[in-house]
Design a protein around this motif. Structure first.
Motif, mmCIF file in Angstrom:
data_model
loop_
_atom_site.group_PDB
_atom_site.id
_atom_site.type_symbol
_atom_site.label_atom_id
_atom_site.label_comp_id
_atom_site.label_asym_id
_atom_site.label_seq_id
_atom_site.Cartn_x
_atom_site.Cartn_y
_atom_site.Cartn_z
ATOM 1 N N UNK A 38 0.817 -1.214 0.000
ATOM 2 C CA UNK A 38 0.000 0.000 0.000
ATOM 3 C C UNK A 38 0.854 1.269 0.000
ATOM 4 N N UNK A 39 2.079 1.156 0.472
ATOM 5 C CA UNK A 39 2.965 2.322 0.543
ATOM 6 C C UNK A 39 3.691 2.580 -0.780
ATOM 7 N N UNK A 40 3.558 1.668 -1.709
ATOM 8 C CA UNK A 40 4.305 1.776 -2.971
ATOM 9 C C UNK A 40 3.466 2.429 -4.061
ATOM 10 N N UNK A 41 4.161 3.115 -4.968
ATOM 11 C CA UNK A 41 3.518 3.674 -6.150
ATOM 12 C C UNK A 41 4.071 3.048 -7.427
ATOM 13 N N UNK A 42 4.925 2.043 -7.269
ATOM 14 C CA UNK A 42 5.539 1.376 -8.411
ATOM 15 C C UNK A 42 4.988 -0.048 -8.547
ATOM 16 N N UNK A 43 4.385 -0.340 -9.686
ATOM 17 C CA UNK A 43 3.772 -1.644 -9.909
ATOM 18 C C UNK A 43 4.252 -2.233 -11.225
#
Length: 216
Positions: A38-43
């Motif tokens: 949830x803390x990431x913006x990289x997928x």
């Protein structure tokens, strides 16, 4: 413990007996992984392998991947569960999965010769260890689409499996697929080329993400 002398059916039953404990171990890790995701913006997000030794002394590695932020919110993830065992003094690997058509549980065994051919034909650096090579193989080829391929060499139950870099050849024994070698996509002959169904593989991968668990 899985040993080389077991039949395919015995290996299948051994893994099935471990399944509940592997899933419980995975479930215990998921809240932490979801918080991190949830803390990431990289997928997509791929986590380091989760290691687990079962009571039956089988060593498992679990790979977890979230496709996008929406899948994180829904708790949908792609999980790959591997076990290793020795086959002719080298590491062989088993993937615990389901068929994409019937959701029937199956075991996929990858023999050491396949990884030797993959190193050679996919030009993998010699300094990469055999066990790291195995996981690199699965990272580059997270799924496959197989079809019957009767042959003189492998018999009437022979199969061919499309992966992202080529074809795997092997046999089907009940609920167990045994892959024995690898052929790179740009080296396939005229007879092998029609077996390389990358369109079906891409369709399968587009629907691969699952909710919570692949096997129960």
């Amino acid at each position: 413990m899985i040993v080389e002398s077991m039949t395919s059916k015995e290996k299948f039953e051994e893994i099935r007996k471990d399944c509940d404990s592997v899933i419980r171990y995975l479930d215990a890790h998921m809240p932490k992984l979801i918080r991190q995701a949830k803390k990431s913006n990289n997928y997509p997000i791929k986590f380091p392998l989760i290691k687990y030794l079962s009571r039956k002394q089988n060593q498992y590695s679990i790979a977890i991947e979230f496709k996008d932020k929406k899948s994180v919110k829904k708790g949908d993830y792609l999980s790959s569960i591997f076990a290793t065992f020795f086959y002719r003094n080298a590491n062989a690997m088993i993937l615990l999965t389901t068929t994409h058509l019937t959701e029937e549980p199956i075991l996929v065994i990858y023999l050491p010769h396949l990884f030797r051919r993959y190193r050679e034909r996919a030009s993998i650096k010699s300094e990469i260890s055999n066990i790291d090579l195995m996981f690199q193989f699965f990272e580059e080829n997270p799924a496959g689409s197989y079809q019957p391929n009767p042959s003189e060499k492998y018999g009437p139950n022979a199969i061919a499996c499309t992966i992202s870099k080529g074809l795997l050849l092997g046999v089907k024994e009940g609920n167990v697929l045994i892959y024995k070698t690898f052929l790179k996509d740009d080296t396939l002959n005229r007879k092998q080329q029609p077996l390389y169904n990358i369109v079906e593989l891409n369709r399968y991968m587009g629907n691969k993400y699952c909710v919570k668990r692949e096997l129960t």
